[in-house]
Design a protein around this motif. Structure first.
Motif, mmCIF file in Angstrom:
data_model
loop_
_atom_site.group_PDB
_atom_site.id
_atom_site.type_symbol
_atom_site.label_atom_id
_atom_site.label_comp_id
_atom_site.label_asym_id
_atom_site.label_seq_id
_atom_site.Cartn_x
_atom_site.Cartn_y
_atom_site.Cartn_z
ATOM 1 N N LEU A 36 20.933 58.228 43.670
ATOM 2 C CA LEU A 36 21.804 59.266 44.226
ATOM 3 C C LEU A 36 23.033 59.482 43.348
ATOM 4 C CD1 LEU A 36 21.700 58.469 48.049
ATOM 5 C CD2 LEU A 36 20.757 60.464 46.890
ATOM 6 N N GLY A 37 23.622 58.376 42.886
ATOM 7 C CA GLY A 37 24.788 58.500 42.003
ATOM 8 C C GLY A 37 24.447 59.146 40.671
ATOM 9 N N LEU A 38 23.306 58.794 40.120
ATOM 10 C CA LEU A 38 22.887 59.422 38.861
ATOM 11 C C LEU A 38 22.586 60.899 39.057
ATOM 12 C CD1 LEU A 38 20.585 56.647 37.351
ATOM 13 C CD2 LEU A 38 22.830 57.367 36.520
ATOM 14 N N GLY A 39 22.029 61.263 40.209
ATOM 15 C CA GLY A 39 21.781 62.675 40.513
ATOM 16 C C GLY A 39 23.080 63.451 40.633
ATOM 17 N N TRP A 40 24.091 62.828 41.238
ATOM 18 C CA TRP A 40 25.393 63.479 41.363
ATOM 19 C C TRP A 40 26.021 63.693 39.987
ATOM 20 C CZ3 TRP A 40 30.547 61.642 40.772
ATOM 21 C CH2 TRP A 40 31.511 62.489 41.291
ATOM 22 N N LEU A 41 25.765 62.751 39.050
ATOM 23 C CA LEU A 41 26.282 62.879 37.687
ATOM 24 C C LEU A 41 25.421 63.780 36.803
ATOM 25 C CD1 LEU A 41 27.286 59.183 36.914
ATOM 26 C CD2 LEU A 41 28.826 61.098 37.362
ATOM 27 N N GLY A 42 24.247 64.168 37.284
ATOM 28 C CA GLY A 42 23.344 64.992 36.498
ATOM 29 C C GLY A 42 22.586 64.204 35.445
ATOM 30 N N GLU A 43 22.336 62.921 35.697
ATOM 31 C CA GLU A 43 21.675 62.051 34.730
ATOM 32 C C GLU A 43 20.266 61.658 35.161
ATOM 33 O OE1 GLU A 43 22.546 60.963 31.713
ATOM 34 O OE2 GLU A 43 24.428 62.054 31.747
ATOM 35 N N LEU A 44 19.600 62.473 35.955
ATOM 36 C CA LEU A 44 18.240 62.149 36.378
ATOM 37 C C LEU A 44 17.233 62.653 35.348
ATOM 38 C CD1 LEU A 44 18.218 62.699 40.232
ATOM 39 C CD2 LEU A 44 18.273 60.574 38.949
ATOM 40 N N HIS A 45 17.252 62.056 34.192
ATOM 41 C CA HIS A 45 16.298 62.334 33.126
ATOM 42 C C HIS A 45 16.155 61.070 32.300
ATOM 43 C CE1 HIS A 45 19.701 62.572 30.341
ATOM 44 N NE2 HIS A 45 20.292 63.283 31.271
ATOM 45 N N ALA A 46 15.034 60.961 31.598
ATOM 46 C CA ALA A 46 14.793 59.770 30.778
ATOM 47 C C ALA A 46 15.767 59.763 29.611
ATOM 48 C CB ALA A 46 13.353 59.750 30.281
ATOM 49 N N GLY A 47 16.629 58.796 29.573
ATOM 50 C CA GLY A 47 17.623 58.659 28.516
ATOM 51 C C GLY A 47 18.214 57.268 28.548
ATOM 52 N N TRP A 48 19.151 57.016 27.655
ATOM 53 C CA TRP A 48 19.697 55.659 27.552
ATOM 54 C C TRP A 48 20.628 55.326 28.712
ATOM 55 C CZ3 TRP A 48 24.947 55.110 27.254
ATOM 56 C CH2 TRP A 48 25.672 56.246 26.920
ATOM 57 N N PHE A 49 21.398 56.292 29.225
ATOM 58 C CA PHE A 49 22.365 56.000 30.292
ATOM 59 C C PHE A 49 21.688 55.532 31.590
ATOM 60 C CE2 PHE A 49 25.214 57.273 33.778
ATOM 61 C CZ PHE A 49 26.305 56.481 33.465
ATOM 62 N N PRO A 50 20.655 56.224 32.093
ATOM 63 C CA PRO A 50 20.007 55.721 33.318
ATOM 64 C C PRO A 50 19.335 54.361 33.128
ATOM 65 C CG PRO A 50 19.412 58.001 32.936
ATOM 66 C CD PRO A 50 20.139 57.538 31.723
ATOM 67 N N TYR A 51 18.753 54.121 31.954
ATOM 68 C CA TYR A 51 18.117 52.819 31.727
ATOM 69 C C TYR A 51 19.154 51.694 31.712
ATOM 70 C CZ TYR A 51 13.664 54.993 30.784
ATOM 71 O OH TYR A 51 12.508 55.691 30.905
ATOM 72 N N ILE A 52 20.286 51.933 31.082
ATOM 73 C CA ILE A 52 21.348 50.920 31.078
ATOM 74 C C ILE A 52 21.875 50.703 32.496
ATOM 75 C CG2 ILE A 52 23.705 50.445 30.297
ATOM 76 C CD1 ILE A 52 22.918 51.614 27.608
ATOM 77 N N ALA A 53 21.968 51.776 33.279
ATOM 78 C CA ALA A 53 22.431 51.645 34.659
ATOM 79 C C ALA A 53 21.458 50.788 35.474
ATOM 80 C CB ALA A 53 22.589 53.027 35.293
ATOM 81 N N TYR A 54 20.157 51.007 35.308
ATOM 82 C CA TYR A 54 19.185 50.214 36.062
ATOM 83 C C TYR A 54 19.060 48.790 35.526
ATOM 84 C CZ TYR A 54 17.686 53.727 39.323
ATOM 85 O OH TYR A 54 17.670 54.618 40.367
#
Length: 141
Positions: A36-54
Protein backbone atom coordinates in the motif's frame (compact mmCIF):
# COMPACT_ATOMS: atom_id res chain seq x y z
CA UNK A 1 16.81 -12.11 33.73
CA UNK A 2 19.82 -11.02 31.78
CA UNK A 3 21.99 -13.05 29.45
CA UNK A 4 25.53 -12.93 28.17
CA UNK A 5 27.38 -14.85 25.51
CA UNK A 6 30.03 -17.21 26.88
CA UNK A 7 33.25 -15.25 27.30
CA UNK A 8 31.49 -11.91 26.82
CA UNK A 9 31.24 -9.12 29.35
CA UNK A 10 28.20 -7.28 28.00
CA UNK A 11 24.84 -8.23 29.46
CA UNK A 12 21.58 -7.93 27.56
CA UNK A 13 18.00 -8.45 28.67
CA UNK A 14 16.59 -11.76 27.50
CA UNK A 15 14.30 -11.16 24.52
CA UNK A 16 11.68 -13.66 23.49
CA UNK A 17 11.41 -14.13 19.75
CA UNK A 18 8.11 -14.47 17.93
CA UNK A 19 6.89 -18.01 17.24
CA UNK A 20 7.08 -19.24 13.65
CA UNK A 21 3.35 -18.87 12.74
CA UNK A 22 3.17 -15.39 14.25
CA UNK A 23 6.29 -14.34 12.34
CA UNK A 24 4.80 -15.50 9.05
CA UNK A 25 1.51 -13.75 9.73
CA UNK A 26 3.22 -10.52 10.76
CA UNK A 27 5.43 -10.61 7.66
CA UNK A 28 2.42 -11.16 5.40
CA UNK A 29 0.45 -8.30 6.95
CA UNK A 30 3.50 -6.01 6.86
CA UNK A 31 4.10 -6.98 3.22
CA UNK A 32 0.57 -5.93 2.33
CA UNK A 33 1.01 -2.65 4.20
CA UNK A 34 4.30 -2.07 2.39
CA UNK A 35 2.53 -2.68 -0.93
CA UNK A 36 0.00 0.00 0.00
CA UNK A 37 2.82 2.40 0.85
CA UNK A 38 4.66 1.64 -2.37
CA UNK A 39 1.42 2.18 -4.32
CA UNK A 40 0.97 5.56 -2.65
CA UNK A 41 4.55 6.44 -3.71
CA UNK A 42 3.94 5.17 -7.25
CA UNK A 43 6.60 2.45 -6.96
CA UNK A 44 4.52 -0.61 -7.86
CA UNK A 45 6.81 -1.78 -10.65
CA UNK A 46 9.80 -4.10 -10.84
CA UNK A 47 12.79 -2.00 -9.85
CA UNK A 48 15.50 -1.67 -7.24
CA UNK A 49 13.51 0.44 -4.73
CA UNK A 50 10.66 -2.06 -4.12
CA UNK A 51 13.10 -4.97 -3.87
CA UNK A 52 15.21 -3.13 -1.29
CA UNK A 53 12.02 -2.26 0.61
CA UNK A 54 10.95 -5.92 0.73
CA UNK A 55 14.46 -7.10 1.64
CA UNK A 56 14.43 -4.58 4.50
CA UNK A 57 10.99 -5.81 5.55
CA UNK A 58 12.19 -9.42 5.59
CA UNK A 59 15.28 -8.45 7.58
CA UNK A 60 13.21 -6.48 10.09
CA UNK A 61 10.76 -9.36 10.51
CA UNK A 62 13.72 -11.72 10.90
CA UNK A 63 15.17 -9.58 13.67
CA UNK A 64 12.10 -10.31 15.81
CA UNK A 65 11.69 -13.94 14.71
CA UNK A 66 13.28 -17.28 15.42
CA UNK A 67 15.68 -18.70 12.81
CA UNK A 68 13.17 -21.42 11.90
CA UNK A 69 10.75 -18.72 10.74
CA UNK A 70 13.12 -17.35 8.06
CA UNK A 71 11.68 -19.47 5.19
CA UNK A 72 8.15 -18.45 6.13
CA UNK A 73 9.11 -14.77 6.33
CA UNK A 74 10.91 -15.09 2.98
CA UNK A 75 7.84 -16.72 1.43
CA UNK A 76 5.55 -13.97 2.73
CA UNK A 77 7.87 -11.27 1.37
CA UNK A 78 8.13 -13.08 -1.97
CA UNK A 79 4.34 -13.46 -2.25
CA UNK A 80 3.70 -9.78 -1.59
CA UNK A 81 6.53 -8.60 -3.81
CA UNK A 82 5.53 -10.89 -6.66
CA UNK A 83 1.80 -10.20 -6.46
CA UNK A 84 1.82 -6.46 -5.86
CA UNK A 85 5.12 -5.18 -7.25
CA UNK A 86 6.20 -7.40 -10.13
CA UNK A 87 2.87 -8.44 -11.62
CA UNK A 88 0.56 -5.93 -9.90
CA UNK A 89 -3.17 -6.23 -9.28
CA UNK A 90 -2.63 -9.06 -6.71
CA UNK A 91 -1.81 -11.59 -9.43
CA UNK A 92 0.97 -14.08 -8.90
CA UNK A 93 3.13 -14.55 -11.95
CA UNK A 94 5.99 -16.87 -12.75
CA UNK A 95 9.14 -15.48 -14.34
CA UNK A 96 11.05 -18.75 -14.26
CA UNK A 97 12.59 -21.00 -11.67
CA UNK A 98 15.92 -19.14 -11.52
CA UNK A 99 14.48 -15.66 -11.07
CA UNK A 100 11.71 -16.54 -8.61
CA UNK A 101 13.85 -18.86 -6.51
CA UNK A 102 16.56 -16.19 -6.45
CA UNK A 103 14.08 -13.67 -5.04
CA UNK A 104 12.85 -16.18 -2.47
CA UNK A 105 16.42 -17.05 -1.40
CA UNK A 106 17.30 -13.34 -1.13
CA UNK A 107 14.30 -12.58 1.14
CA UNK A 108 14.92 -15.71 3.22
CA UNK A 109 18.62 -14.92 3.63
CA UNK A 110 17.80 -11.38 4.79
CA UNK A 111 15.43 -12.77 7.42
CA UNK A 112 17.88 -15.47 8.48
CA UNK A 113 20.90 -13.17 8.89
CA UNK A 114 19.17 -11.00 11.47
CA UNK A 115 17.51 -13.91 13.26
CA UNK A 116 20.73 -15.89 13.80
CA UNK A 117 21.93 -13.91 16.85
CA UNK A 118 18.92 -15.36 18.69
CA UNK A 119 20.30 -18.86 18.11
CA UNK A 120 23.68 -18.15 19.72
CA UNK A 121 23.74 -19.82 23.14
CA UNK A 122 23.74 -17.48 26.10
CA UNK A 123 24.24 -18.10 29.78
CA UNK A 124 21.71 -16.78 32.26
CA UNK A 125 22.87 -14.22 34.80
CA UNK A 126 20.87 -13.72 37.95
CA UNK A 127 20.99 -10.33 39.57
CA UNK A 128 21.13 -10.48 43.35
CA UNK A 129 19.52 -7.84 45.50
CA UNK A 130 21.51 -6.27 48.28
CA UNK A 131 19.63 -6.17 51.58
CA UNK A 132 18.43 -2.79 52.75
CA UNK A 133 18.40 -1.95 56.44
CA UNK A 134 20.08 -3.95 59.17
CA UNK A 135 23.11 -5.89 58.04
CA UNK A 136 23.48 -3.90 54.84
CA UNK A 137 26.74 -2.32 56.05
CA UNK A 138 28.62 -5.61 55.84
CA UNK A 139 27.89 -5.78 52.06
CA UNK A 140 29.24 -2.28 51.42
CA UNK A 141 32.84 -2.15 50.21
Amino acid sequence: MYSARPGGRRYHPVLDRLPVPVSGTAALVAGGALALGLGWLGELHAGWFPYIAYISLAALAGAFSRPLAAPLVGLAAWLCCNAFVEHRHAELGWSGVGIESGHFVLFTAAALVLSLPAAIPRRAIRVERLPVGEGAERHVG
